[in-house]
Enzyme design. Structure first.
Site, PDB file in Angstrom:
ATOM      1  CD  GLU A 102      24.724   1.655  17.254  1.00  0.00           C
ATOM      2  OE1 GLU A 102      24.547   0.418  17.231  1.00  0.00           O
ATOM      3  OE2 GLU A 102      25.852   2.169  17.422  1.00  0.00           O
ATOM      4  CE  LYS A 155      25.386  -3.004  15.724  1.00  0.00           C
ATOM      5  NZ  LYS A 155      25.844  -2.077  16.803  1.00  0.00           N
ATOM      6  CB  CYS A 175      27.369   0.875  14.950  1.00  0.00           C
ATOM      7  SG  CYS A 175      28.782   1.538  15.895  1.00  0.00           S
TER       8      CYS A 175
END
Length: 270
Positions: free
Chosen positions: A44, A122, A156
Site C-alpha cells: 500500500e 480504497k 489494507c
C-alpha cells in the site's frame, strides 16, 4: 491448468521519499522478472508511505487528471511495457474537482504490459485516512485482457470486510490481491484474515504487506501467497524481501466443484 508465477515486493518504505522508494521497488521488481515472475505486487502507498505532512507535494496528479499521466504511474507503465509484466499496488492521488475542490485518494492500480488495465480507490478508510482521504465509490474486479484473468484488488483495511472479497469473487475475480500496510501488533489478525478470505471464496489470495517504521507505526511484513484451498504457497518473515509463488487459476473451478460453498448459501435465512 493455468499456472501463473507471482511475486510480492515486501519493502521498507522511506517516509515521503518518492524517488528513492520507486527506485527500490523497481530494482526488486527486476529481480522478480529475472525469476520468471509475471505478476508483481507492491504494498500500500509504496512510493511515499502515509506522507500526510507533504500530501499535496507527494500525491500523484496531472493537468489532464488522467491516471495514465501521473508521474509515478508513467514510470510503472514504462517498466511494465519493457518487461511485459503486470504491476499491482497503490499510490496517493490528488484529484481536483470541477468546483476546484481537492480530494485525495488511496489509489489502487493494475498495469498490464504497459497499459493501465484498471484502478480502484480504497473504500474503507482507516485512522488518519478518514481525515485526509476521500473514499472510493465503487468495488469491481479488474480484467487483464492480455493475460485473460480478472483481479480482485483490495487495499489494507478492506481486508477486514468480507463483503469486499465476496463481491469481487461473485463478479468474476480469478485471484484476490490485497496491498497492505498492516502494522504491529496485528500480525496474527493479518494472517487469519488473509487466509480466511481465500478459503471462504475459494480463490487464490496474494496479500502483500510492508516492513519498516514510520512516524506513527511499525510494520511486520508477513506477506503471503495463498492458494484457493487456503494453503500457504509462500510466506515472508519480518524483513525486506521478495517472495515468489505459483498459483493455479483453474483450481478455483475444481475446488468449487468439490465443495459447493457458494451455491450452498441459505440466502433466505440471512
Amino acid at each position: 491448468m493455468t499456472i501463473i508465477k507471482i511475486s510480492c515486493v515486501q519493502m521498507d518504505i522511506k517516509q515521503c521519499s518518492k524517488e528513492e522508494n520507486i527506485e527500490k521497488a523497481l530494482l526488486m521488481a527486476k529481480d522478480a522478472i529475472a525469476a520468471g515472475t509475471r505478476i508483481i505486487v507492491f504494498p500500500e502507498v509504496f512510493s511515499t508511505g502515509f506522507c500526510y505532512k507533504d500530501l499535496g507535494f507527494v500525491a500523484e496528479t496531472s493537468p489532464s487528471q488522467r491516471v495514465e499521466e501521473y508521474p509515478a504511474i508513467k514510470r510503472l507503465l514504462q517498466f511494465s511495457r519493457v518487461h511485459g509484466c503486470i504491476l499491482i499496488g497503490s499510490v496517493i492521488e490528488k484529484k481536483v474537482e470541477c468546483t476546484d475542490q481537492i480530494r485525495y485518494h488511496n489509489l489502487g492500480f493494475c498495469i498490464e504490459s504497459g497499459d493501465l488495465a484498471g484502478i480502484y480507490r480504497k473504500t474503507h478508510l482507516y485512522g488518519l485516512e478518514k481525515r485526509h482521504f476521500s473514499r472510493g465509490e465503487g468495488i469491481s474486479p479488474i480484467r487483464l485482457e492480455r493475460t485473460g484473468i480478472t483481479v480482485g484488488l483490495q487495499i489494507c483495511f478492506d481486508l477486514r470486510f468480507p463483503e469486499v472479497s465476496r463481491k469481487l469473487a461473485f463478479e468474476g475475480a480469478d485471484v484476490l490481491v490485497t496491498v497492505g500496510g498492516f502494522a504491529d501488533p496485528k500480525s496474527s489478525q493479518w494472517k487469519a484474515l488473509a487466509t480466511t478470505r481465500a478459503i471462504e471464496n475459494q480463490i487464490p489470495h496474494i496479500a502483500c504487506n510492508r516492513v519498516g517504521t514510520a512516524p506513527l507505526a511499525s510494520y511486520f511484513g508477513r506477506s503471503m501467497i495463498i492458494n484457493a484451498w487456503g494453503n500457504m504457497k509462500a510466506e515472508a518473515e519480518g524483513f525486506e524481501c521478495l517472495i515468489t509463488g505459483e498459483i493455479d487459476i483453474d483450481e478455483t473451478k475444481r475446488i468449487r466443484g468439490k465443495v459447493s460453498l457458494l451455491d450452498d448459501r441459505q440466502l433466505d435465512l440471512y
